[in-house]
Each structure stands twice: as C-alpha cells, then as structure tokens.
Scaffold this motif. Structure first.
Motif, mmCIF file in Angstrom:
data_model
loop_
_atom_site.group_PDB
_atom_site.id
_atom_site.type_symbol
_atom_site.label_atom_id
_atom_site.label_comp_id
_atom_site.label_asym_id
_atom_site.label_seq_id
_atom_site.Cartn_x
_atom_site.Cartn_y
_atom_site.Cartn_z
ATOM 1 N N ASN A 1 6.617 12.373 8.366
ATOM 2 C CA ASN A 1 5.095 12.321 8.188
ATOM 3 C C ASN A 1 4.723 11.304 7.176
ATOM 4 O OD1 ASN A 1 6.165 13.430 5.809
ATOM 5 N ND2 ASN A 1 5.819 15.702 6.522
ATOM 6 N N CYS A 2 5.487 10.338 6.995
ATOM 7 C CA CYS A 2 5.064 9.143 6.310
ATOM 8 C C CYS A 2 4.420 8.124 6.996
ATOM 9 C CB CYS A 2 6.312 8.581 5.387
ATOM 10 S SG CYS A 2 7.541 8.014 6.178
ATOM 11 N N ALA A 3 3.938 7.210 6.556
ATOM 12 C CA ALA A 3 3.681 5.919 7.340
ATOM 13 C C ALA A 3 4.732 5.170 8.084
ATOM 14 C CB ALA A 3 2.839 4.822 6.420
ATOM 15 N N PHE A 4 4.283 5.081 9.364
ATOM 16 C CA PHE A 4 5.440 4.782 10.066
ATOM 17 C C PHE A 4 4.896 3.227 11.064
ATOM 18 C CE2 PHE A 4 7.415 5.761 14.656
ATOM 19 C CZ PHE A 4 8.412 5.012 14.356
ATOM 20 N N LYS B 1 12.873 11.554 1.634
ATOM 21 C CA LYS B 1 11.193 11.663 1.425
ATOM 22 C C LYS B 1 10.629 10.383 1.364
ATOM 23 C CE LYS B 1 11.608 16.214 -0.959
ATOM 24 N NZ LYS B 1 12.723 16.706 -0.672
ATOM 25 N N ALA B 2 10.889 9.559 2.141
ATOM 26 C CA ALA B 2 10.237 8.137 2.295
ATOM 27 C C ALA B 2 8.734 8.011 2.194
ATOM 28 C CB ALA B 2 10.923 7.339 3.310
ATOM 29 N N HIS B 3 8.313 7.103 1.705
ATOM 30 C CA HIS B 3 6.611 6.988 1.969
ATOM 31 C C HIS B 3 6.456 5.967 3.110
ATOM 32 C CE1 HIS B 3 7.355 8.345 -2.069
ATOM 33 N NE2 HIS B 3 6.112 8.910 -2.074
ATOM 34 N N LEU B 4 7.459 5.120 3.464
ATOM 35 C CA LEU B 4 7.108 4.148 4.577
ATOM 36 C C LEU B 4 8.270 3.954 5.391
ATOM 37 C CD1 LEU B 4 5.567 1.775 5.896
ATOM 38 C CD2 LEU B 4 6.409 0.381 4.088
ATOM 39 N N CYS C 1 0.974 -1.140 -0.064
ATOM 40 C CA CYS C 1 -0.099 0.152 -0.014
ATOM 41 C C CYS C 1 0.817 1.194 0.006
ATOM 42 C CB CYS C 1 -0.987 -0.029 1.262
ATOM 43 S SG CYS C 1 -2.187 -1.212 1.126
ATOM 44 N N PHE C 2 1.951 1.296 0.880
ATOM 45 C CA PHE C 2 2.762 2.431 0.828
ATOM 46 C C PHE C 2 3.944 2.455 0.066
ATOM 47 C CE2 PHE C 2 0.191 2.410 4.730
ATOM 48 C CZ PHE C 2 -0.400 3.726 4.693
ATOM 49 N N GLY C 3 4.255 1.405 -0.178
ATOM 50 C CA GLY C 3 5.575 1.256 -1.222
ATOM 51 C C GLY C 3 4.993 1.239 -2.847
ATOM 52 N N GLY C 4 5.711 0.868 -3.495
ATOM 53 C CA GLY C 4 5.342 0.753 -5.140
ATOM 54 C C GLY C 4 6.538 1.345 -6.079
ATOM 55 N N ARG C 5 6.423 1.441 -7.135
ATOM 56 C CA ARG C 5 7.239 2.076 -7.937
ATOM 57 C C ARG C 5 7.542 3.592 -7.600
ATOM 58 N NH1 ARG C 5 9.278 -0.577 -11.775
ATOM 59 N NH2 ARG C 5 7.666 -1.771 -12.015
ATOM 60 N N ASN C 6 8.544 4.118 -7.532
ATOM 61 C CA ASN C 6 9.299 5.510 -7.172
ATOM 62 C C ASN C 6 8.867 5.645 -5.698
ATOM 63 O OD1 ASN C 6 10.229 5.861 -9.824
ATOM 64 N ND2 ASN C 6 7.985 6.356 -10.339
ATOM 65 N N HIS C 7 8.525 4.666 -4.823
ATOM 66 C CA HIS C 7 8.331 4.937 -3.470
ATOM 67 C C HIS C 7 9.417 4.317 -2.688
ATOM 68 C CE1 HIS C 7 3.566 6.032 -3.153
ATOM 69 N NE2 HIS C 7 4.104 6.562 -4.151
ATOM 70 N N ALA D 1 11.110 -5.439 -2.204
ATOM 71 C CA ALA D 1 11.250 -5.866 -3.489
ATOM 72 C C ALA D 1 10.009 -6.305 -4.197
ATOM 73 C CB ALA D 1 12.500 -7.029 -3.591
ATOM 74 N N LEU D 2 9.334 -7.166 -3.464
ATOM 75 C CA LEU D 2 7.905 -7.689 -4.112
ATOM 76 C C LEU D 2 7.104 -6.432 -4.494
ATOM 77 C CD1 LEU D 2 6.919 -10.585 -1.692
ATOM 78 C CD2 LEU D 2 7.266 -10.525 -3.917
ATOM 79 N N SER D 3 7.171 -5.494 -3.774
ATOM 80 C CA SER D 3 6.397 -4.443 -4.132
ATOM 81 C C SER D 3 6.915 -3.229 -5.024
ATOM 82 C CB SER D 3 5.923 -3.550 -2.542
ATOM 83 O OG SER D 3 6.794 -3.077 -1.940
ATOM 84 N N ASN D 4 8.027 -3.701 -5.359
ATOM 85 C CA ASN D 4 8.636 -2.810 -6.443
ATOM 86 C C ASN D 4 9.092 -1.472 -5.760
ATOM 87 O OD1 ASN D 4 8.860 -4.340 -8.838
ATOM 88 N ND2 ASN D 4 6.701 -4.106 -9.038
ATOM 89 N N SER D 5 9.426 -1.549 -4.538
ATOM 90 C CA SER D 5 9.586 -0.303 -3.772
ATOM 91 C C SER D 5 11.232 0.195 -3.668
ATOM 92 C CB SER D 5 9.158 -0.255 -2.317
ATOM 93 O OG SER D 5 7.703 -0.802 -2.088
#
Ligand SMILES: *Cc1c(COP(=O)(O)O)cnc(C)c1O
Length: 355
Positions: free
Chosen positions: A176-179, A146-149, A93-99, A116-120
């Motif tokens: 201020n990202c998901a922690f 500027k991490a997302h998770l 949910c919080f990772g992914g490409r470019n995250h 890796a599985l989430s392409n983060s």
C-alpha cells in the motif's frame, strides 16, 4: 574549505565509458536518428518557435496527446527531462530521512543513486538466480520493511527480463505504498501496466522517449498516475523545467509514433535473431530479453569487452556490480552493426574456447 553536503563524495557515479565508437551498443539507444518524415516536421516547427517565450502550450499539447492515447485525464500526466527526472522526483517525494525504498537488484543503477540523493534508506531486493522477479518475495520485502516507495523496472534493465502483468498486479494488490513501474523498454515488450492505474491509485508508471522513440538527446519522459500523486510530484519541479525545443520534438514524435512501429519491430526481431545466434557460442549464457538489448554472461567477459573496445565496438560491461560479474549488455543496433558485433564476439569466443 568547501563545505558541501555530507555524503556526496561517496555517491556512486553513473559511469558509461564513452569514446568515439565505430559501433555504439552500450547505452540502449536507438541506433537510427529521426525518420526523415518526422525530421521534416520537426525542422519546420522549430523554425516557427517562439524562443523568447517560456514554454507552455507546447508541453500542454504533448500532455494532452499522451492523456488521450491512454484514455486518462490531462492531470494524470507529468512530463519531465527524461524519465530520469521523473524517477529522481519520485524518490524525493516518497523517500527521505527514515523512509525506506525498495528496488530490485540487479536493475537500473540510478535507483540506488536517487535513494542516496534523497537520503532514503535503500533496500535492494535480490532477483532470483536467473534474474526472474519473484512477486511474492517482493511483496514480503516491501511490507516487512514498511517501505514508503517500491520500484520495479518492467522489463528489467540490464537483464532484459519480462515481468508478467499478473505479477505486477499481484504486487499492486498487496502493497500500500507508492509503487513505481519503470517502463523504459515497454515498447519492445508490449504488456504495459498502464491499464492497472484506474484500479490501483498508488501505482505510478514512468515512461521515456529515449529508447524506442530514439529521442535520448532531447531528454523527455513522463509519468502517469492518479491526480493525488501528480499534484504532489508536480510541486517539486523547477519552473519551466522542460525546454521548448524538446517539448515540440516530443510532441511531433508522439503525433507520428506509428512511424516508429516498423523500427520497433525491427529491433525486437534483431534481438531475437541475435539471441539465437549468441546462444550457439560455447560458454555464453544468453538471458531471455523482452527489450532492445541482451545480457550475456561469459567467463571471459572482461577480456571480451576489452577486445571489442580495441576494435571500436562499445558494449556495457558491469565490472563488479552486484550480481552482474562477468556480464555484458549489448544494445541492438542496425542489422549490420549487430552482425559486426556478432562476428567479433564469435571470433573471440572461438579463439578462447577450451582455455
Ligand atoms: C534509460 C532508462 C531510464 C532513463 O531514461 P531517460 O533518458 O532519462 O528518459 C530510466 N529507466 C531505465 C530502466 C532506463 O534504462
């Protein structure tokens, strides 16, 4: 030719060497099965189970119990197949490409795989020399990238390191990202961050029944978070992902959780007793632990592991994992099992002392 998604073949494998151990101290499990009084209730309930229906009320009952025990709403809880499924979905949910996702190193080896599985994009945050968590540096790493998770494991696996609540709040306040705080071993430490959720709505606590509650075989875990988060994460599970058998077992175990208090106390006192004994062996570094396992560093760790394997004692050796060379992690078993492990380790160390 098989055309699978690129990169899968390069994923690291979650490799725990399993065989028919005489003494199994390699997976941080509880070395006792259900307390007899809990088992009786479980068996009674299973005999009345509607196997023909999709699970529903059983999971609701568990979620409501968990919510009540933490004084949060039912909608702040998601239950899953172990905290593994929770973690995988959080990375999804919080990772992914470019995250970018930040997690500690060394820590639970699956974080890297979920990234890796989430392409983060993975950012491994190095723990200090003695594996202590530097909250200030962690905040810098998360914010500069500027991490997302951001994920931490408190107390940390496989080092056993306690992370003070003040450090967790320090981080929560400044990113201020998901922690995510992975509290797989919190019952052995006692200082949960759940109380911070109300103040920091970007926080997520992941919990499991697999360790202190000895339910690794049932695969049940859960997360606590603000409804904004549970609403999103709840959408990415398969329908009826938690089976009814596991749901009722966890429901009963949670109802009867006071039955586990003496066991948890026993495991923490065993951990302290073993740490003290192991510290007396020459050449061993014993890291302070607030979990049900102990991390050791020893120049002949590879040989010690082989020696233990040959006599049927399974511990976790980390091969050449980053920052864990010559480290062995030993989970606490029963008092007898721990004594047998210690006797073997002592014999080996004394034979090789001064070589
Ligand atoms: C064991 C463990 C988990 C996963 O536990 P489940 O059995 O999937 O609930 C998650 N995080 C850490 C740090 C663990 O050690």
């Amino acid at each position: 030719m098989l055309k699978y998604r690129t990169g899968i073949e390069k994923l690291p494998v979650y490799d725990v060497i399993e065989r028919d151990w005489n003494i199994k101290l390699n997976a941080n499990e509880c070395n006792m099965n259900l307390p007899p009084i809990v088992e009786d209730r479980v068996m009674g309930r299973l005999s009345r189970l509607a196997f023909n229906r999709y699970p529903n009320t059983e999971l609701e009952s568990l979620a409501e119990q968990i919510a009540a025990s933490f004084s949060v709403e039912r909608n702040n809880i998601l239950i899953a197949n172990g905290s593994s499924e929770i973690l995988e979905k959080l990375f999804f949910c919080f990772g992914g490409r470019n995250h970018k996702v930040v997690y500690p190193q060394p820590s639970f080896s699956m974080y890297k795989i979920y990234a890796a599985l989430s392409n983060s994009s993975s950012i491994a945050f190095d723990l200090d020399e003695d594996y202590r968590f530097n909250a200030e540096k962690f905040v810098e790493t998360v914010n500069e990238n500027k991490a997302h998770l951001a994920v931490i494991c408190a107390p940390n696996n496989p080092t056993g390191t306690h992370i003070p609540l003040a450090d967790i709040e320090y981080v929560a306040k400044r990113i201020n990202c998901a922690f995510v705080v992975d509290e797989a071993y919190i019952e052995f430490d006692g200082q949960s961050a759940v109380g911070l959720l109300a103040q920091y709505p970007h926080m997520i606590i992941a919990r499991t029944f697999s360790k202190a509650y000895g339910l690794a075989g049932a695969r049940v875990g859960y997360m606590l978070a603000a409804t904004k988060i549970t609403d999103i994460v709840g959408r990415v599970f398969m329908p009826y992902h938690v089976n009814v058998i596991s749901a009722v077992v966890a429901d009963i175990v949670y109802q009867m959780r006071h039955e586990y208090e003496p066991r948890i106390a026993m495991m923490t006192s065993e951990r302290d007793r073993m740490s003290e004994q192991l510290r007396k062996l020459p050449g061993l570094t014993v890291y302070p632990s607030s979990t049900n396992f102990i991390l050791l560093k020893y120049a002949k760790a590879v040989q010690l592991n082989e020696y233990l394997m040959n006599i049927g004692i399974g511990v976790r050796s980390f091969g050449n994992a980053p920052r864990l060379d010559n480290c062995i992690r030993v989970s606490m078993g029963t008092r007898q099992e721990n004594d047998s492990f210690f006797k073997a380790a002592k014999e080996f160390v004394e034979q090789h002392d001064g070589e």
